[in-house]
Design a protein around this motif. Sequence first.
Motif, PDB file in Angstrom:
ATOM      1  N   SER A   1       6.416 -28.908 -27.150  1.00  0.00           N
ATOM      2  CA  SER A   1       6.788 -30.041 -28.012  1.00  0.00           C
ATOM      3  C   SER A   1       8.264 -30.033 -28.396  1.00  0.00           C
ATOM      4  O   SER A   1       8.823 -31.082 -28.718  1.00  0.00           O
ATOM      5  N   SER A   2       8.905 -28.863 -28.385  1.00  0.00           N
ATOM      6  CA  SER A   2      10.329 -28.830 -28.732  1.00  0.00           C
ATOM      7  C   SER A   2      11.150 -29.655 -27.727  1.00  0.00           C
ATOM      8  O   SER A   2      12.172 -30.236 -28.088  1.00  0.00           O
ATOM      9  N   GLU A   3      10.681 -29.725 -26.470  1.00  0.00           N
ATOM     10  CA  GLU A   3      11.407 -30.535 -25.467  1.00  0.00           C
ATOM     11  C   GLU A   3      11.258 -32.026 -25.777  1.00  0.00           C
ATOM     12  O   GLU A   3      12.169 -32.814 -25.522  1.00  0.00           O
ATOM     13  N   ILE A   4      10.121 -32.397 -26.300  1.00  0.00           N
ATOM     14  CA  ILE A   4       9.922 -33.798 -26.677  1.00  0.00           C
ATOM     15  C   ILE A   4      10.844 -34.135 -27.857  1.00  0.00           C
ATOM     16  O   ILE A   4      11.501 -35.175 -27.877  1.00  0.00           O
ATOM     17  N   LEU A   5      10.942 -33.207 -28.816  1.00  0.00           N
ATOM     18  CA  LEU A   5      11.815 -33.478 -29.967  1.00  0.00           C
ATOM     19  C   LEU A   5      13.275 -33.582 -29.524  1.00  0.00           C
ATOM     20  O   LEU A   5      14.025 -34.421 -30.045  1.00  0.00           O
ATOM     21  N   ALA A   6      13.675 -32.786 -28.547  1.00  0.00           N
ATOM     22  CA  ALA A   6      15.057 -32.875 -28.066  1.00  0.00           C
ATOM     23  C   ALA A   6      15.335 -34.280 -27.514  1.00  0.00           C
ATOM     24  O   ALA A   6      16.405 -34.858 -27.742  1.00  0.00           O
ATOM     25  N   GLU A   7      14.350 -34.850 -26.824  1.00  0.00           N
ATOM     26  CA  GLU A   7      14.501 -36.218 -26.303  1.00  0.00           C
ATOM     27  C   GLU A   7      14.565 -37.223 -27.462  1.00  0.00           C
ATOM     28  O   GLU A   7      15.362 -38.160 -27.449  1.00  0.00           O
ATOM     29  N   VAL A   8      13.731 -36.997 -28.469  1.00  0.00           N
ATOM     30  CA  VAL A   8      13.754 -37.852 -29.668  1.00  0.00           C
ATOM     31  C   VAL A   8      15.141 -37.796 -30.309  1.00  0.00           C
ATOM     32  O   VAL A   8      15.746 -38.823 -30.630  1.00  0.00           O
ATOM     33  N   ASN A   9      15.684 -36.578 -30.484  1.00  0.00           N
ATOM     34  CA  ASN A   9      17.012 -36.416 -31.082  1.00  0.00           C
ATOM     35  C   ASN A   9      18.061 -37.224 -30.318  1.00  0.00           C
ATOM     36  O   ASN A   9      18.941 -37.847 -30.904  1.00  0.00           O
ATOM     37  N   ALA A  10      17.928 -37.242 -28.982  1.00  0.00           N
ATOM     38  CA  ALA A  10      18.933 -37.908 -28.149  1.00  0.00           C
ATOM     39  C   ALA A  10      18.824 -39.432 -28.195  1.00  0.00           C
ATOM     40  O   ALA A  10      19.830 -40.126 -28.062  1.00  0.00           O
ATOM     41  N   LEU A  11      17.610 -39.959 -28.402  1.00  0.00           N
ATOM     42  CA  LEU A  11      17.402 -41.402 -28.259  1.00  0.00           C
ATOM     43  C   LEU A  11      17.126 -42.142 -29.567  1.00  0.00           C
ATOM     44  O   LEU A  11      17.022 -43.360 -29.590  1.00  0.00           O
ATOM     45  N   THR A  12      16.970 -41.400 -30.654  1.00  0.00           N
ATOM     46  CA  THR A  12      16.581 -42.012 -31.924  1.00  0.00           C
ATOM     47  C   THR A  12      17.647 -41.710 -32.969  1.00  0.00           C
ATOM     48  O   THR A  12      17.632 -40.637 -33.568  1.00  0.00           O
ATOM     49  N   PRO A  13      18.619 -42.630 -33.175  1.00  0.00           N
ATOM     50  CA  PRO A  13      19.747 -42.314 -34.047  1.00  0.00           C
ATOM     51  C   PRO A  13      19.335 -41.772 -35.427  1.00  0.00           C
ATOM     52  O   PRO A  13      19.952 -40.828 -35.931  1.00  0.00           O
ATOM     53  N   SER A  14      18.259 -42.299 -36.002  1.00  0.00           N
ATOM     54  CA  SER A  14      17.888 -41.842 -37.343  1.00  0.00           C
ATOM     55  C   SER A  14      17.290 -40.428 -37.345  1.00  0.00           C
ATOM     56  O   SER A  14      17.164 -39.797 -38.384  1.00  0.00           O
ATOM     57  N   TYR A  15      16.910 -39.928 -36.162  1.00  0.00           N
ATOM     58  CA  TYR A  15      16.345 -38.576 -36.049  1.00  0.00           C
ATOM     59  C   TYR A  15      17.320 -37.604 -35.379  1.00  0.00           C
ATOM     60  O   TYR A  15      16.954 -36.453 -35.116  1.00  0.00           O
ATOM     61  N   ALA A  16      18.550 -38.059 -35.072  1.00  0.00           N
ATOM     62  CA  ALA A  16      19.457 -37.269 -34.235  1.00  0.00           C
ATOM     63  C   ALA A  16      19.660 -35.844 -34.743  1.00  0.00           C
ATOM     64  O   ALA A  16      19.685 -34.892 -33.967  1.00  0.00           O
ATOM     65  N   GLY A  17      19.782 -35.689 -36.059  1.00  0.00           N
ATOM     66  CA  GLY A  17      20.103 -34.362 -36.595  1.00  0.00           C
ATOM     67  C   GLY A  17      18.894 -33.523 -36.976  1.00  0.00           C
ATOM     68  O   GLY A  17      19.036 -32.400 -37.465  1.00  0.00           O
ATOM     69  N   ALA A  18      17.684 -34.057 -36.776  1.00  0.00           N
ATOM     70  CA  ALA A  18      16.474 -33.298 -37.137  1.00  0.00           C
ATOM     71  C   ALA A  18      16.052 -32.451 -35.946  1.00  0.00           C
ATOM     72  O   ALA A  18      15.053 -32.709 -35.292  1.00  0.00           O
ATOM     73  N   THR A  19      16.831 -31.426 -35.659  1.00  0.00           N
ATOM     74  CA  THR A  19      16.597 -30.639 -34.447  1.00  0.00           C
ATOM     75  C   THR A  19      15.541 -29.564 -34.676  1.00  0.00           C
ATOM     76  O   THR A  19      15.259 -29.172 -35.814  1.00  0.00           O
ATOM     77  N   TRP A  20      14.995 -29.102 -33.555  1.00  0.00           N
ATOM     78  CA  TRP A  20      13.953 -28.064 -33.611  1.00  0.00           C
ATOM     79  C   TRP A  20      14.460 -26.823 -34.359  1.00  0.00           C
ATOM     80  O   TRP A  20      13.771 -26.273 -35.215  1.00  0.00           O
ATOM     81  N   GLU A  21      15.689 -26.411 -34.038  1.00  0.00           N
ATOM     82  CA  GLU A  21      16.244 -25.198 -34.659  1.00  0.00           C
ATOM     83  C   GLU A  21      16.262 -25.333 -36.176  1.00  0.00           C
ATOM     84  O   GLU A  21      15.880 -24.422 -36.902  1.00  0.00           O
ATOM     85  N   ARG A  22      16.712 -26.487 -36.660  1.00  0.00           N
ATOM     86  CA  ARG A  22      16.805 -26.674 -38.119  1.00  0.00           C
ATOM     87  C   ARG A  22      15.411 -26.713 -38.744  1.00  0.00           C
ATOM     88  O   ARG A  22      15.169 -26.119 -39.792  1.00  0.00           O
ATOM     89  N   LEU A  23      14.498 -27.427 -38.100  1.00  0.00           N
ATOM     90  CA  LEU A  23      13.138 -27.525 -38.642  1.00  0.00           C
ATOM     91  C   LEU A  23      12.450 -26.158 -38.639  1.00  0.00           C
ATOM     92  O   LEU A  23      11.740 -25.797 -39.578  1.00  0.00           O
ATOM     93  N   GLU A  24      12.704 -25.394 -37.593  1.00  0.00           N
ATOM     94  CA  GLU A  24      12.111 -24.048 -37.497  1.00  0.00           C
ATOM     95  C   GLU A  24      12.577 -23.151 -38.625  1.00  0.00           C
ATOM     96  O   GLU A  24      11.852 -22.259 -39.051  1.00  0.00           O
ATOM     97  N   ARG A  25      13.799 -23.390 -39.094  1.00  0.00           N
ATOM     98  CA  ARG A  25      14.313 -22.602 -40.214  1.00  0.00           C
ATOM     99  C   ARG A  25      13.629 -22.979 -41.525  1.00  0.00           C
ATOM    100  O   ARG A  25      13.939 -22.424 -42.569  1.00  0.00           O
ATOM    101  N   GLY A  26      12.767 -23.983 -41.487  1.00  0.00           N
ATOM    102  CA  GLY A  26      12.046 -24.369 -42.703  1.00  0.00           C
ATOM    103  C   GLY A  26      12.630 -25.585 -43.387  1.00  0.00           C
ATOM    104  O   GLY A  26      12.160 -25.997 -44.452  1.00  0.00           O
ATOM    105  N   GLU A  27      13.684 -26.186 -42.789  1.00  0.00           N
ATOM    106  CA  GLU A  27      14.252 -27.381 -43.412  1.00  0.00           C
ATOM    107  C   GLU A  27      13.365 -28.594 -43.153  1.00  0.00           C
ATOM    108  O   GLU A  27      12.672 -28.661 -42.127  1.00  0.00           O
ATOM    109  N   THR A  28      13.369 -29.573 -44.061  1.00  0.00           N
ATOM    110  CA  THR A  28      12.727 -30.866 -43.815  1.00  0.00           C
ATOM    111  C   THR A  28      13.788 -31.931 -44.134  1.00  0.00           C
ATOM    112  O   THR A  28      14.713 -31.664 -44.904  1.00  0.00           O
TER     113      THR A  28
END
Length: 553
Positions: A367-394
């Motif tokens: 699923s992290s690969e799907i989120l990477a595609e979301v980050n690339a194509l969805t301006p409002s989600y661009a900065g919500a990366t897997w790495e940041r979410l994994e660190r516990g950020e929302t």
Amino acid sequence: MAGLATAFGSGAMSNSMADVANYAASLLVIGSNTTEQHPVFGSMIRRAVRTRGLKVVVADPRRIDLVEVSVLHLRHQPGTDIALINGLMNIILEKGWEDQEFIADRTEGFDAFKAVVLKYTPEVVSEITGVPIEMLYQAAEILACNKPMAVIWAMGITQHTTGVRNVMDLANLQMLLGNMGVAGGGVNPLRGQNNVQGACDMGGLPNVYPAYQAVTIDAVRERFEAAWGAPMSPKVGLTVTEMIPAALEDKIRALYILGEDPVMSDPDVNHLKHCLEMCDFVLLQDIFPTETAQYADVLLPGVSFAEKTGTFTNTERRIQLVRKAIDPIGQAREDWRIISELAQRVLAEGKRQIGEAPYAGWDYAHSSEILAEVNALTPSYAGATWERLERGETFQWPVPNSGHGGTPILHIGKFARGKGLFAPIEDAPPAEMPDAEYPMFLNTGRVLYHYHGGAMTRRAKGLMEIYGQTRIEINPEDAQKMGLDGKQRLRVISRRGQIEAEAWITDRVPPGMVFGNFHFPADQNVNLLTNRALDPTAKIPEYKVCAVRVEVV
Ligand SMILES: Nc1nc2c(c(=O)[nH]1)N[C@H]1C(S)=C(S)[C@@H](COP(=O)(O)OP(=O)(O)OC[C@H]3O[C@@H](n4cnc5c(=O)[nH]c(N)nc54)[C@H](O)[C@@H]3O)O[C@H]1N2
Ligand SMILES: Nc1nc2c(c(=O)[nH]1)N[C@H]1C(S)=C(S)[C@@H](COP(=O)(O)OP(=O)(O)OC[C@H]3O[C@@H](n4cnc5c(=O)[nH]c(N)nc54)[C@H](O)[C@@H]3O)O[C@H]1N2
Ligand SMILES: [Mo]
């Protein structure tokens, strides 16, 4: 149906739950049974009333539990929200409580809007809604003089043939009072299902790509065509409520139903079943064999939230990571794996038939690969990366880049469309009103203990012990007129079908109206009765109003 647009942009809460609970001085709860249907937020509201004196005004035909902590309950007739809101705005203008600076700086269309509102005098509005004139004045004063004021709503506002216009009128109210872009204010549609906000954000709607980018705009479409390496249609598709009847005209011949149980949840179920039977092929992907499964040719076993990893976006636009607790059981698989494999096979077959090389794509490993595609194509989600979410950020979107912390409050200083547009909105009656043959209103919705068609909650023993069958709420006055004894059952009949269920004699409902739910199958489901009339823009059915006759069995 979920992505209702407002005067400013996408359909989402402008503010946060904690923000409303901490900073609103007053709160209009209109068409939301918050403590039963959004219990987390419901208890935050109760606490805000107790600890800091938040003033709650409830506008609901039913005496919901939040009325206990409210300062005022406006018990208007179902389907009269536009008249009610216009009436409150009429009084606000009469008293000079409008925010003139906000109107001048941040809005347009005020004069045409004002001309309509002036027609909705307290006398006219009291006549349409059944709310006493004096209460209209009290409500306007509480909401206009205790600022910031937040508005929250749910299906009591949207499930009408006037659903979109109801929402636009609430936006008018908040612009009139200058409650936009401030902590403790805003327009706040409470989203229903887990991740329905995320599904809309990802373009799970017939007219947009991710982040509400219109399929009809060439530049947008070309960007997605380049990213996905395939031609995309410039045509707006059908909503669920348009697909179903399209089966009768042969416009739809196959259906892929994923995580929905329409035999329980669609309006006018007798009609719906006929439409499903007319389809050549129905594919159902669910975690249980549901009532709809009887109409499916093939069942694909998906998995529940506990067996998959990915993100959910909740009602306040908060993107959060969910990690699987257990591996999928048996043959079941993550929904995204089933969709990917199905897509690959369909595409391979299509390419084979036209003699082209197989299409490379839909080959995600995680699923992290799907989120990477979301980050690339969805301006409002661009900065919500897997790495940041994994660190516990929302993050509350928009999160435009990886240095951005998210956006708790929308529309600060400026609306997405520039100026907020006041819309002149006239009152209109529901599609079907009580008459001599079907003299009562039927209103429908949920109870705390069950979830929609009940595929999940009817499998929980504890819940069934507390609430094991449909109960029809009926006012003591009507019960007495019918000679109804508390132990008896009711038959409720509409132009489309009939049900039989236990009566609950209670003043939660006003005289002239019964209320039931769609949690139990067969002849206990109110959707045998409901009307499939749609809002012309959002295509949401009018679940909240139809006409019925009620008999003692
Ligand atoms: N326990 C539980 N919680 C749920 C769900 C569930 O099935 N069970 N479903 C989830 C989903 S998907 C959703 S969409 C939400 C729905 O959440 P709600 O919309 O809060 O739930 P409903 O029961 O549909 O009730 C809407 C409220 O609107 C009122 N109402 C009816 N007609 C009118 C009207 O004409 N005007 C006004 N102003 N009010 C009216 C009803 O009396 C009721 O209090 O709940 C979510 N939460
Ligand atoms: N009369 C009346 N009818 C209504 C309403 C009303 O107020 N009144 N409200 C309407 C509203 S707002 C809504 S949202 C709809 C809801 O209508 P539906 O979405 O049809 O209702 P659910 O019962 O929640 O169906 C969800 C299905 O998804 C399955 N499921 C759960 N998790 C997963 C998963 O992870 N993967 C897969 N593949 N399946 C899963 C469940 O087992 C269930 O069968 O009902 C609508 N119908
Ligand atoms: Mo919903």
